[in-house]
Scaffold this motif. Structure first.
Motif, mmCIF file in Angstrom:
data_model
loop_
_atom_site.group_PDB
_atom_site.id
_atom_site.type_symbol
_atom_site.label_atom_id
_atom_site.label_comp_id
_atom_site.label_asym_id
_atom_site.label_seq_id
_atom_site.Cartn_x
_atom_site.Cartn_y
_atom_site.Cartn_z
ATOM 1 N N GLY A 84 42.601 40.894 46.877
ATOM 2 C CA GLY A 84 43.667 40.675 45.929
ATOM 3 C C GLY A 84 43.098 41.050 44.755
ATOM 4 N N ALA A 85 43.931 41.173 43.562
ATOM 5 C CA ALA A 85 43.475 41.378 42.444
ATOM 6 C C ALA A 85 42.620 40.378 41.704
ATOM 7 N N THR A 86 42.681 38.962 42.198
ATOM 8 C CA THR A 86 41.716 38.074 41.857
ATOM 9 C C THR A 86 40.257 38.483 42.191
ATOM 10 N N ASN A 89 39.192 41.453 40.142
ATOM 11 C CA ASN A 89 38.785 41.225 38.788
ATOM 12 C C ASN A 89 37.242 40.574 38.731
ATOM 13 N N HIS A 119 44.980 37.527 32.569
ATOM 14 C CA HIS A 119 45.442 36.702 33.332
ATOM 15 C C HIS A 119 44.082 35.914 33.664
ATOM 16 N N SER A 121 42.458 35.132 36.398
ATOM 17 C CA SER A 121 41.481 35.729 37.097
ATOM 18 C C SER A 121 40.375 36.826 36.308
ATOM 19 N N MET A 169 43.898 44.267 30.112
ATOM 20 C CA MET A 169 44.941 44.529 31.341
ATOM 21 C C MET A 169 45.966 45.666 30.837
ATOM 22 N N ASN A 173 51.139 39.962 32.640
ATOM 23 C CA ASN A 173 52.231 39.452 33.727
ATOM 24 C C ASN A 173 53.186 38.186 33.161
ATOM 25 N N ASP A 198 43.139 45.510 34.094
ATOM 26 C CA ASP A 198 43.764 44.889 35.435
ATOM 27 C C ASP A 198 45.153 45.334 35.554
ATOM 28 N N ALA A 200 47.329 44.805 37.954
ATOM 29 C CA ALA A 200 48.024 44.478 38.974
ATOM 30 C C ALA A 200 49.552 44.411 38.716
ATOM 31 N N GLN A 201 49.848 43.953 37.684
ATOM 32 C CA GLN A 201 51.324 44.181 37.313
ATOM 33 C C GLN A 201 52.046 45.442 36.986
ATOM 34 N N SER A 221 47.021 45.390 43.323
ATOM 35 C CA SER A 221 47.137 44.378 44.112
ATOM 36 C C SER A 221 48.493 44.824 44.910
ATOM 37 N N HIS A 223 50.765 42.731 46.768
ATOM 38 C CA HIS A 223 51.923 42.158 46.976
ATOM 39 C C HIS A 223 52.844 42.070 45.768
ATOM 40 N N LYS A 224 52.487 42.766 44.673
ATOM 41 C CA LYS A 224 53.349 42.726 43.544
ATOM 42 C C LYS A 224 54.161 44.069 43.770
ATOM 43 N N CYS A 350 51.851 32.737 39.387
ATOM 44 C CA CYS A 350 50.963 32.905 40.381
ATOM 45 C C CYS A 350 49.628 32.213 39.992
#
Ligand SMILES: Cc1ncc(COP(=O)(O)O)c(C=O)c1O
Length: 414
Positions: A84-86, A89, A119, A121, A169, A173, A198, A200-201, A221, A223-224, A350
């Motif tokens: 994942g993004a975590t 990162n 975030h 992460s 980022m 988020n 990052d 992710a968003q 990521s 799942h976003k 999250c």
């Protein structure tokens, strides 16, 4: 009012699209091979993983990117699959710092600079590096949550001669603010620093051209954006002039170019690849239908008295509304909205269930009352006009109810 379920927490996660599920299913049953196996079943899985990598490279503008894979001379980006993004990162930040040690630098010679609205992460690996003796700096932001390029310039100038990584980022988020990433990257590179972002968003919601943005590493990521949970990637675009060297966080059998050992999660990677293929369609939907619905929701909410918009009005994700209702407690609001079937969040849902005062809103200089009354609504492609009108009706009613019992008497009549 007839109750309906309106999911407005798409920044936390999204439903998985049917076409994504369909593409994943065979890799959960008949095509179960390990991509590292030499036989046909393994080769089939490896081909699927490679296809996903290519789709992702294309979706982030890294196709024909500058990564030089040594003697072959081919020029490709690296898409390193992670959980994942975590994890992506963590790999970018810790990977950079420990690779510098491996190269013989001392901790004092290595600097990591991150924005103060990242975030957790990103911020937590930064704190871990600090505890381990590395030099870590945090950039302030303005009242919109934007990094001022001058503050970056100042930090970089003070660290001349060090090995530096800047992590900012692409989109926040919580408040959805989009950073001037290219400007930041140009300044960082002028001072010899590498740039990680990052995204992710931002991924799947606004166009990303990693080469135009000049980022060296990009986190995304699935799942976003309507893909499965538990899969992300660190996309590395290294050119001969900016060599990205990383020490793995996960050591083992040397999977993922030696940067992330462990048998790949093939079904999730295939789903991620499908999402990447759908990115142009998703971006177009976010830019039209979703943005139109978001604008309607935002305008309707801001008609409620003593309500303030947080974040930048234009430089923000097309699906994000973040507001503060003065005289209202954000958590009470979430619970009340939930009773009516409207699912929202106070901010970074999250992280974990524990609610802390938002470090993003604090960095933006919001007052305690504004932070307490904050609410994040994030739309998805599945939302429609009825959802928005229903959510607005509920919000007007619930805010009025909560203000009636608020200790702040001046908002009671509104
Ligand atoms: C900006 C940002 N970065 C990183 C993450 C972590 O992503 P993941 O759940 O894929 O680890 C999230 C959301 O949780 C996020 O919004």
């Amino acid at each position: 009012m007839e109750k309906r379920r309106v999911y407005l927490d798409n920044a936390a996660t999204t439903p998985v699209l049917d076409e994504v599920v369909q593409e994943m299913l065979p890799y959960m049953n008949s095509r179960y091979g390990n991509p590292s196996s030499l036989h046909a079943l393994g080769r089939e899985a490896r081909a699927a993983v490679d296809r996903a990598r290519e789709r992702i490279e294309r979706a982030v503008g890294m196709m024909d990117g500058g990564y030089s894979s040594g003697s072959s001379g081919s020029s490709r980006a690296l898409v390193v699959f992670t959980s994942g993004a975590t994890e992506a990162n963590n790999l970018a930040l810790k990977g950079f710092a420990y690779a510098m040690l491996r190269d013989g630098k001392s901790r004092d010679d290595v600097m990591v600079i991150a924005s103060s609205v990242e975030h957790e992460s990103v911020l937590e690996p930064c704190r871990a590096l600090e505890r381990d003796g590395f030099d870590v700096r945090y950039l302030p932001v303005d009242s919109y949550g934007m990094v001022r390029p001058e503050s970056l310039e100042g930090e970089l100038r003070s660290a001349e001669g060090k090995s530096m990584l800047v992590s900012v980022m692409l989109a926040n988020n919580e408040v959805g603010t989009i950073q001037r990433l290219r400007e930041i990257a140009v300044i960082a590179h002028d001072h010899g620093a590498l740039v990680h972002s990052d995204a992710a968003q931002a991924f799947g919601k606004v166009p990303i051209d990693a080469r135009a943005l000049q980022v060296d590493m990009l986190t995304i990521s699935a799942h976003k954006v309507y893909g499965p949970k538990g899969i992300g990637a660190l996309c590395i675009s290294s050119s001969s002039s900016r060599d990205v060297r990383l020490e793995p966080v996960m050591h083992g059998g040397g999977h993922e170019y030696g940067l992330r050992s462990g048998t790949q999660n093939v079904p999730a990677i295939v789903g991620f690849g499908k999402v990447a293929e759908l990115v142009p369609m998703l971006i177009s939907m976010y830019g039209s239908k979703v943005k139109r619905l978001r604008d309607r929701l935002m305008a309707g909410i801001l008609e409620i008295p003593y309500t303030r918009l947080n974040g930048h009005a234009e430089m923000r994700l097309p699906n994000n509304v973040h507001v503060s209702f003065l005289g209202v407690n954000g958590e009470d609001l979430i619970m009340k909205l939930d009773e009516y079937g409207v699912e929202a969040s106070t901010g970074s849902a999250c992280s974990t269930l524990k609610q802390r005062e938002s470090h993003v809103l604090r960095a933006m200089g919001l007052k305690r009352e504004e932070i307490n009354g904050s609410l994040r609504l994030t739309l998805g492609i599945q939302n429609d006009e009825q959802d928005i009108e229903y959510a607005l009706d509920v919000m007007r009613r619930v805010v009025r109810e909560l203000r009636r019992i608020s200790p702040y008497s001046r908002y009671r009549s509104t």
